[in-house]
Design an enzyme around this catalytic site. Structure first.
Site, short mmCIF file in Angstrom:
data_model
loop_
_atom_site.label_atom_id
_atom_site.label_comp_id
_atom_site.label_asym_id
_atom_site.label_seq_id
_atom_site.Cartn_x
_atom_site.Cartn_y
_atom_site.Cartn_z
N TYR A 323 84.85 18.67 -75.11
CA TYR A 323 85.33 17.53 -75.88
C TYR A 323 84.14 16.78 -76.50
O TYR A 323 83.00 16.85 -76.01
CB TYR A 323 86.13 16.55 -75.00
CG TYR A 323 85.34 15.95 -73.86
CD1 TYR A 323 84.61 14.79 -74.04
CD2 TYR A 323 85.33 16.55 -72.60
CE1 TYR A 323 83.88 14.24 -72.99
CE2 TYR A 323 84.62 16.01 -71.56
CZ TYR A 323 83.89 14.84 -71.76
OH TYR A 323 83.17 14.30 -70.72
N GLY A 337 76.94 11.79 -66.31
CA GLY A 337 77.98 11.58 -67.31
C GLY A 337 79.20 10.81 -66.88
O GLY A 337 80.20 10.76 -67.61
N HIS A 341 85.29 3.40 -68.79
CA HIS A 341 85.42 3.15 -70.23
C HIS A 341 86.88 3.07 -70.64
O HIS A 341 87.80 3.44 -69.89
CB HIS A 341 84.70 4.22 -71.04
CG HIS A 341 85.26 5.60 -70.90
ND1 HIS A 341 86.37 6.04 -71.58
CD2 HIS A 341 84.85 6.67 -70.15
CE1 HIS A 341 86.63 7.29 -71.27
NE2 HIS A 341 85.72 7.69 -70.39
N CYS A 359 85.12 10.60 -65.53
CA CYS A 359 85.01 9.18 -65.81
C CYS A 359 86.19 8.41 -65.23
O CYS A 359 87.22 9.00 -64.88
CB CYS A 359 84.94 8.94 -67.32
SG CYS A 359 83.39 9.50 -68.07
N ASN A 361 88.97 6.12 -66.31
CA ASN A 361 89.69 5.68 -67.51
C ASN A 361 90.43 4.38 -67.26
O ASN A 361 91.06 4.19 -66.21
CB ASN A 361 90.70 6.73 -67.93
CG ASN A 361 90.06 8.00 -68.52
OD1 ASN A 361 90.77 8.92 -68.91
ND2 ASN A 361 88.74 8.05 -68.58
#
Length: 412
Positions: A323, A337, A341, A359, A361
């Site tokens: 992505y 990474g 966010h 991550c 989300n």
């Protein structure tokens, strides 16, 4: 036939001659160049001889390194001793007049007490007294080596207000190779805190030296850091040339807890719960599951482009799961990474399932609030994952308890 009167005249002349001779003091034979004194004694005429010039005996000094030496290692002590006489005051300074400390021991040997700077000319000025009391001042000059590689480093944070989990970081651009070299670095760095707080230095790896308090910082703590590291060796033909310093202030205590099984994040400030958010973390899998452990917010970026080819490990373009997407309200948690966010595409999954590549989300409005109320150094705790967060994957000082952290010291 002579007359009688003529004979008498001759006798008178002889007598007069003898009287005159006695009155003039004629020196006896062998007394030429001498004078007869009033008593009739003969005295020698004095001979003028030049006086000898006095000879001084200055002290003899043994100096290391020798005068005009070059390529001198900055971490080797400079020494001066008197092999005869007495050594007095010694000054060691560079061309700018910056002095290097030193002192004489009980046996009279002066030794420098600080390391020198690479590529620098130094002058020793030495006072001494010789065995006969002669006082002299002499000088000797030498030059330190020029490194093939100059070791550089940075200090983090560089001022400002930080969270309670932010350690002091001395980050080298290249490794400090041996444990002995790391120990020398560690001996010279200094942290001062107001109020005082117990803490310790430790190495995450050979590039990252960090100081953390025993527990999280007291809010409001003032921290000052100094790194007088010039002249230390960090590898083969590699030396540090510069010193540095920084200071910062610790802000309020902001600690967030992410439960990856419950898909929630609770944000607490100074122990009081402010908000509870729905989140979605990394989907199951060895490369996508969000890491478990205590992390620190490394940096804030309001907008970035996330490219999976930059992950650790990477997902290259063309591979399944690749992505490249623009994101907002980004709080970095790891160098590999992981971020908190905004993820409007996963709102339906937030609070119910984990669908990201690692991550955390959040809904756009929630992520913006989180971004605006967070700072570098805030703590984010993750539970509910089988994938461990390793210390070098981020600011990993809180992976250890305090005993374990102190064991990371090169002096341990």
């Amino acid at each position: 036939m002579r007359s009688r009167s003529a004979g008498r005249f001759a006798v008178a002349l002889v007598a007069l001659s003898l009287v005159l001779s006695a009155c003039q003091g004629i020196a006896p034979a062998g007394t030429a160049g001498r004078a007869v004194n009033g008593s009739g004694l003969i005295s020698a005429t004095p001979t003028v001889t030049p006086s000898p010039t006095p000879t001084s005996t200055p002290a003899v000094l043994d100096v290391f390194p020798a005068d005009l030496a070059t390529g001198f290692a900055p971490n080797v002590p400079v020494t001066v001793r008197a092999s005869s006489g007495v050594l007095g005051a010694v000054t060691l300074a560079d061309a700018k007049g910056q002095t290097v400390g030193g002192k004489a021991s009980s046996d009279g040997v002066w030794t420098s007490s600080d390391v020198l700077r690479p590529s620098t000319v130094y002058t020793l000025t030495m006072a001494s007294t010789g065995p006969d009391g002669t006082e002299t001042t002499t000088s000797s000059t030498f030059t330190t080596l020029t490194p093939k590689v100059t070791a550089t480093y940075g200090l983090i944070p560089r001022g400002g207000v930080v969270g309670v989990g932010m350690p002091v970081i001395v980050q080298f651009d290249t490794g400090v190779i041996t444990k002995a070299q790391r120990a020398e670095v560690e001996k010279r760095v200094k942290v001062t805190t107001v109020p005082a707080q117990e803490g310790a230095w430790g190495w995450l790896d050979n590039r990252q030296l960090m100081w953390r308090p025993k527990n999280y910082w007291f809010p409001g703590t003032k921290v000052t850091v100094s790194t007088p590291l010039h002249g230390l060796q960090t590898g083969a033909d590699k030396w540090i040339a510069a010193d540095d310093q920084t200071s910062f202030t610790v802000g309020s205590s902001m600690v967030s807890s992410v439960d990856m099984k419950a898909h929630t994040m609770i944000v607490r400030r100074d122990g009081v719960a402010l908000r509870t958010f729905k989140v979605s973390t990394g989907k199951p899998g060895p490369l996508t599951e969000t890491r478990n452990g205590v992390k620190v917010i490394i940096e804030r970026n309001s907008a970035i482009t996330m490219d999976s080819s930059t992950l650790v490990p990477p997902i290259p373009k063309g591979a399944p799961g690749y992505y490249k997407i623009d994101t907002k309200w980004n709080l970095r948690l790891t160098w590999t990474g992981e971020f908190i966010h905004s993820a409007p595409w996963s709102v339906n999954a937030q609070g119910t399932q984990n669908v990201s590549h690692g991550c955390t989300n959040m809904a756009p409005a929630d992520a913006e609030w989180m971004f605006n109320n967070s700072r570098m150094g805030d703590i984010v705790k993750f539970t509910g994952s089988s994938r461990p967060f390793r210390p070098t994957e981020g600011i990993g000082v809180w992976v250890y308890d305090f005993v374990g952290w102190k064991a990371q010291s090169a002096l341990a």
